[in-house]
Design an enzyme around this catalytic site. Sequence first.
Site, mmCIF file in Angstrom:
data_model
loop_
_atom_site.group_PDB
_atom_site.id
_atom_site.type_symbol
_atom_site.label_atom_id
_atom_site.label_comp_id
_atom_site.label_asym_id
_atom_site.label_seq_id
_atom_site.Cartn_x
_atom_site.Cartn_y
_atom_site.Cartn_z
ATOM 1 N N SER A 143 54.300 34.192 17.793
ATOM 2 C CA SER A 143 53.446 35.208 17.150
ATOM 3 C C SER A 143 54.134 36.558 17.172
ATOM 4 C CB SER A 143 52.124 35.318 17.920
ATOM 5 O OG SER A 143 51.410 36.454 17.497
ATOM 6 N N TYR A 156 47.709 36.372 25.951
ATOM 7 C CA TYR A 156 48.194 35.791 24.690
ATOM 8 C C TYR A 156 49.626 36.277 24.384
ATOM 9 C CZ TYR A 156 48.236 34.391 19.754
ATOM 10 O OH TYR A 156 48.560 33.818 18.556
HETATM 11 P P1 NAP Z 1 43.225 27.534 14.921
HETATM 12 O O1 NAP Z 1 42.833 27.615 13.510
HETATM 13 O O2 NAP Z 1 42.290 28.053 15.972
HETATM 14 O O3 NAP Z 1 43.662 26.026 15.275
HETATM 15 C C1 NAP Z 1 44.079 25.763 16.567
HETATM 16 C C2 NAP Z 1 44.576 24.350 16.652
HETATM 17 O O4 NAP Z 1 45.058 24.133 17.992
HETATM 18 C C3 NAP Z 1 43.487 23.335 16.414
HETATM 19 O O5 NAP Z 1 44.036 22.230 15.739
HETATM 20 C C4 NAP Z 1 43.061 22.950 17.828
HETATM 21 O O6 NAP Z 1 42.531 21.637 17.953
HETATM 22 C C5 NAP Z 1 44.388 23.017 18.544
HETATM 23 N N1 NAP Z 1 44.260 23.157 19.991
HETATM 24 C C6 NAP Z 1 43.799 24.207 20.708
HETATM 25 N N2 NAP Z 1 43.855 23.941 22.025
HETATM 26 C C7 NAP Z 1 44.375 22.695 22.139
HETATM 27 C C8 NAP Z 1 44.692 21.859 23.233
HETATM 28 N N3 NAP Z 1 44.497 22.252 24.506
HETATM 29 N N4 NAP Z 1 45.201 20.638 22.985
HETATM 30 C C9 NAP Z 1 45.435 20.218 21.710
HETATM 31 N N5 NAP Z 1 45.141 20.967 20.635
HETATM 32 C C10 NAP Z 1 44.626 22.188 20.850
HETATM 33 O O7 NAP Z 1 44.577 28.352 15.166
HETATM 34 P P2 NAP Z 1 45.736 28.799 14.167
HETATM 35 O O8 NAP Z 1 45.429 30.171 13.709
HETATM 36 O O9 NAP Z 1 46.020 27.746 13.176
HETATM 37 O O10 NAP Z 1 46.938 28.941 15.203
HETATM 38 C C11 NAP Z 1 47.922 27.945 15.375
HETATM 39 C C12 NAP Z 1 49.070 28.537 16.191
HETATM 40 O O11 NAP Z 1 49.596 29.683 15.513
HETATM 41 C C13 NAP Z 1 48.633 29.026 17.577
HETATM 42 O O12 NAP Z 1 49.627 28.744 18.518
HETATM 43 C C14 NAP Z 1 48.516 30.529 17.391
HETATM 44 O O13 NAP Z 1 48.718 31.223 18.592
HETATM 45 C C15 NAP Z 1 49.625 30.780 16.389
HETATM 46 N N6 NAP Z 1 49.462 32.002 15.618
HETATM 47 C C16 NAP Z 1 48.382 32.176 14.819
HETATM 48 C C17 NAP Z 1 48.247 33.345 14.100
HETATM 49 C C18 NAP Z 1 47.095 33.604 13.197
HETATM 50 O O14 NAP Z 1 46.965 34.746 12.745
HETATM 51 N N7 NAP Z 1 46.270 32.633 12.874
HETATM 52 C C19 NAP Z 1 49.215 34.343 14.199
HETATM 53 C C20 NAP Z 1 50.305 34.130 15.041
HETATM 54 C C21 NAP Z 1 50.436 32.957 15.725
HETATM 55 P P3 NAP Z 1 40.965 21.313 17.648
HETATM 56 O O15 NAP Z 1 40.812 21.493 16.166
HETATM 57 O O16 NAP Z 1 40.766 19.934 18.078
HETATM 58 O O17 NAP Z 1 40.186 22.330 18.409
#
Ligand code: NAP
Length: 243
Positions: A143, A156
């Site tokens: 991130s 985070y």
């Molecule tokens: P999201 O929409 O909240 O989706 C999170 C995903 O992670 C879901 O598939 C969830 O599974 C899974 N997950 C969470 N905890 C878990 C665990 N303990 N074991 C297995 N699966 C788990 O998040 P996102 O925005 O797509 O983010 C994905 C990645 O990108 C993360 O690492 C986040 O830090 C990074 N990121 C996101 C952003 C952003 O702006 N969105 C920016 C920078 C980095 P379930 O569906 O089963 O709950």
Amino acid sequence: MENLNNKVALVTGGSRGIGKGIVLALAAEGVHVAVNYQHSSDEAEEICKKIKDNGGKALAVQADVSEEAEVRKMIEKVKNELGGIDILVNNAGIAKKQNVEEVSLEDFDKTIKVNLRSGFLVTQEVLPYMRGKNWGRILMISSVAAQTGGVVGVDYATSKAGQLGMMRYYAKNLAEEGITANAIAPALIDTDMVAGLGGVKPEIIPVKRFGKSEEVANLALSILKNGYITGQTFNINGGMQPS
Ligand code: NAP
């Protein structure tokens, strides 16, 4: 660019958001994809059905990636049903927006366990398959918070920065074996995670909008198809530059 057809991938947290985007992009390249989830079984099964309906191979696999026993079971299941993993995307993560004084030790430990320690657990389990083939791709979804501190919390930002060190170590030590390791550092992408942060507006991004999961997936694909890129962090941040 390398052809990924018939390679086997595992995308942790592939049921929603950025992970889902990467799953669909990989499947469109003919990759057999394991879609890991923790709670969202319906979403994961639906993604797999869509891939199979289009003639691809996919497997929904439940595991809390922060738990060693569950990770072991997941990798074994993927090996038995799709084959040894060639491509690993460490994407699963959590984010809880809190002020400095609100982050408890419990919060800190949990975020590190889910966002960072999981990358070590899953990668170590998958590596023997990659080493056996002298080919592998490891991609960390870090991130912009690793670079700027971000808007979520100290736990985070720390977890996301740790992913970059982990990635560099794997890149340096596995390059000779045909295994690359890289990271993507997105700023705000329009997913449930960002919706859950509350009060974070696209106006803080220079391009004045949140990014799309498809935009991250497109970048991921370019990295995964290129065997000469390793040890790098790719920023996709709408101009929100690291300081
Ligand atoms: P999201 O929409 O909240 O989706 C999170 C995903 O992670 C879901 O598939 C969830 O599974 C899974 N997950 C969470 N905890 C878990 C665990 N303990 N074991 C297995 N699966 C788990 O998040 P996102 O925005 O797509 O983010 C994905 C990645 O990108 C993360 O690492 C986040 O830090 C990074 N990121 C996101 C952003 C952003 O702006 N969105 C920016 C920078 C980095 P379930 O569906 O089963 O709950």
